[in-house]
Design an enzyme around this catalytic site. Structure first.
Site, PDB file in Angstrom:
ATOM      1  N   ASN A 214      65.509   6.644  43.580  1.00 14.71           N
ATOM      2  CA  ASN A 214      65.801   5.212  43.665  1.00 14.71           C
ATOM      3  C   ASN A 214      64.572   4.330  43.430  1.00 14.71           C
ATOM      4  OD1 ASN A 214      67.600   2.934  44.534  1.00 14.71           O
ATOM      5  ND2 ASN A 214      66.097   2.799  46.182  1.00 14.71           N
TER       6      ASN A 214
ATOM      7  N   TYR B 237      59.336  -4.054  32.989  1.00 17.86           N
ATOM      8  CA  TYR B 237      60.428  -3.436  33.763  1.00 17.86           C
ATOM      9  C   TYR B 237      61.501  -2.872  32.817  1.00 17.86           C
ATOM     10  CZ  TYR B 237      64.204  -3.220  37.283  1.00 17.86           C
ATOM     11  OH  TYR B 237      65.226  -2.822  38.118  1.00 17.86           O
TER      12      TYR B 237
ATOM     13  N   VAL C 152      55.919   7.745  45.178  1.00 13.90           N
ATOM     14  CA  VAL C 152      56.322   8.506  43.993  1.00 13.90           C
ATOM     15  C   VAL C 152      55.269   8.500  42.887  1.00 13.90           C
ATOM     16  CG1 VAL C 152      58.794   8.215  44.423  1.00 13.90           C
ATOM     17  CG2 VAL C 152      57.591   6.547  42.980  1.00 13.90           C
TER      18      VAL C 152
ATOM     19  N   LYS D 281      62.693   0.971  32.458  1.00  6.63           N
ATOM     20  CA  LYS D 281      64.075   1.418  32.689  1.00  6.63           C
ATOM     21  C   LYS D 281      64.669   2.073  31.443  1.00  6.63           C
ATOM     22  CE  LYS D 281      64.607   0.267  37.048  1.00  6.63           C
ATOM     23  NZ  LYS D 281      64.737   1.293  38.083  1.00  6.63           N
TER      24      LYS D 281
ATOM     25  N   ASP E  52      60.016   6.796  51.782  1.00  2.00           N
ATOM     26  CA  ASP E  52      59.580   5.455  51.381  1.00  2.00           C
ATOM     27  C   ASP E  52      58.062   5.398  51.528  1.00  2.00           C
ATOM     28  OD1 ASP E  52      61.417   2.651  51.129  1.00  2.00           O
ATOM     29  OD2 ASP E  52      59.308   2.310  51.558  1.00  2.00           O
TER      30      ASP E  52
END
Ligand SMILES: NC(=O)c1ccc[n+]([C@@H]2O[C@H](COP(=O)([O-])OP(=O)(O)OC[C@H]3O[C@@H](n4cnc5c(N)ncnc54)[C@H](O)[C@@H]3O)[C@@H](O)[C@H]2O)c1
Length: 263
Positions: free
Chosen positions: A105, A171, A79, A175, A50
Site C-alpha cells: 500500500n 507521482y 519500504v 504509479k 508503517d
C-alpha cells in the site's frame, strides 16, 4: 444500493484462514481500511507495518479491538530501506507461519510543477512509491517461491498511472511504473503460483490527504467523478480483498481501476 451514498459491505469470508501483511497500514486511508476488511473477510492473522511508530501502535490496538482478532502484529518498516523490507517480511513469515497475502500500500506524492521540481522531490516520490513496491515485491516473491504454497500480492497504483494531472508528473510516473512492475512480476511469479495484481483508485479523501491538498483541488477531483464523490477507503479495500481471494484466481498482472471517472 445508492451509488452516491454507499452502504458498508459486510465481510463474506473471502480470505478465510489466510495471513496478511500490509504496508503503510497505520494511516487514515486505504492501508488501515484494508486491515479492517481483511479481518472482516476472515483472515486468521494480520501484520500491520508503517514508518510511524505512534500511529502503528494505535492502529494495532484499534484493529484488535474492532475485529476481536488475536493475531494482530505491528512492525515498523520503511519500504525504501532494503533491510527493513527483509526484516518485515521475515517477521511476518515467522509470526504468522508464512504470508499468504501481501498488500503493497505504501506510496506518496506531492504537488509541484515539473519545471519547479528538484531532483530530491522527484526521487523521494519514486523511491517510496515505485522502488518501495518493487523492493517488497522482489523479496516477497523469493520468500513465497521458497515456501512453495503460492500466494497473492496486491499493489496500490492510481488512475494517474494512466491519466494526466498538472503537478503530478513524479507521482504519475511512479504509479505507471507500479503498473508495469505488476504486469512483469506477475509473469515471473506465475511459475510458482503467486498472483500479482494492482488496484488503481481515483480519489479517497481522508484527513491526512485533506491537509496536503487544497479544498478547491479536492472538490474539483470529486466533481470529475460520475458519482460526484470520492471513494470511501473501504470501497478500494473491497477490491483489494477480491484480488486477494480465490474469486480472482484467473487474474494476474491486471490493473483494476477503482474509479467512477468518465475520462
Ligand atoms: N488517497 C487517494 O486518493 C489515493 C488515490 C489513488 C491511489 N492512492 C494510493 O493509495 C495508497 C495509500 O494512500 P492513502 O492516501 O489511502 O493513505 P494510507 O493511510 O493508506 O497510507 C498512509 C501511510 O503511509 C505511511 N508511509 C509513508 N511512507 C512510508 C514508507 N516509506 N514506508 C512505509 N509506510 C509509509 C505513512 O506513515 C501513513 O501512515 C498510496 O500508495 C497512494 O498513492 C491513494
Amino acid at each position: 444500493m445508492n451509488l452516491k451514498s454507499p452502504k458498508y459491505v459486510p465481510g463474506h469470508d473471502l480470505i478465510k484462514g489466510k495471513s496478511v501483511l500490509i504496508t503503510a497500514a497505520a494511516g487514515a486511508g486505504i492501508g488501515f481500511s484494508a486491515a479492517i476488511k481483511a479481518a472482516e473477510e476472515g483472515a486468521r492473522a494480520i501484520v500491520l507495518s508503517d514508518i510511524h511508530e505512534g500511529r502503528l501502535s494505535i492502529a494495532v490496538g484499534k484493529l484488535k479491538q474492532e475485529s476481536g482478532l488475536a493475531e494482530v502484529y505491528g512492525k515498523i518498516g520503511n519500504v525504501v530501506v532494503e533491510d527493513d523490507v527483509r526484516s518485515l517480511v521475515d517477521f511476518a513469515e515467522e509470526n504468522m507461519g508464512g504470508v499468504d497475502i501481501l498488500i503493497n500500500n505504501a506510496g506518496l506524492g506531492s504537488s509541484k510543477l515539473l519545471m519547479e521540481m528538484e531532483d530530491d522531490e522527484w526521487n523521494r516520490v519514486i523511491d517510496v512509491t515505485l522502488n518501495g513496491t518493487m523492493r517488497m515485491t522482489r523479496y516477497m516473491m523469493k520468500v513465497m517461491k521458497a515456501r512453495g504454497q503460492g500466494g497473492v500480492i496486491v499493489n496500490n497504483a492510481s488512475v494517474l498511472g494512466w491519466r494526466a494531472q498538472k503537478e503530478q508528473a513524479h507521482y504519475a510516473a511512479a504509479k505507471a511504473g507500479v503498473m508495469a512492475l505488476t504486469r512483469c512480476a506477475a509473469l515471473e511469479a506465475a511459475d510458482f503460483n503467486v498472483r500479482i495484481n494492482a488496484v488503481a483508485p481515483s480519489i479517497v479523501l481522508h484527513p491526512m490527504l485533506r491537509k496536503s491538498a487544497s479544498e478547491e483541488l479536492l472538490a474539483e477531483l470529486e466533481a470529475k467523478e460520475a458519482y460526484g464523490r470520492a471513494a470511501e477507503a473501504w470501497e478500494v479495500a473491497n477490491v483489494m480483498m477480491f484480488l486477494s481471494s480465490d474469486y480472482s484466481s484467473y487474474m494476474t498482472g491486471e490493473i483494476v481501476p477503482v474509479s467512477s471517472q468518465r475520462s
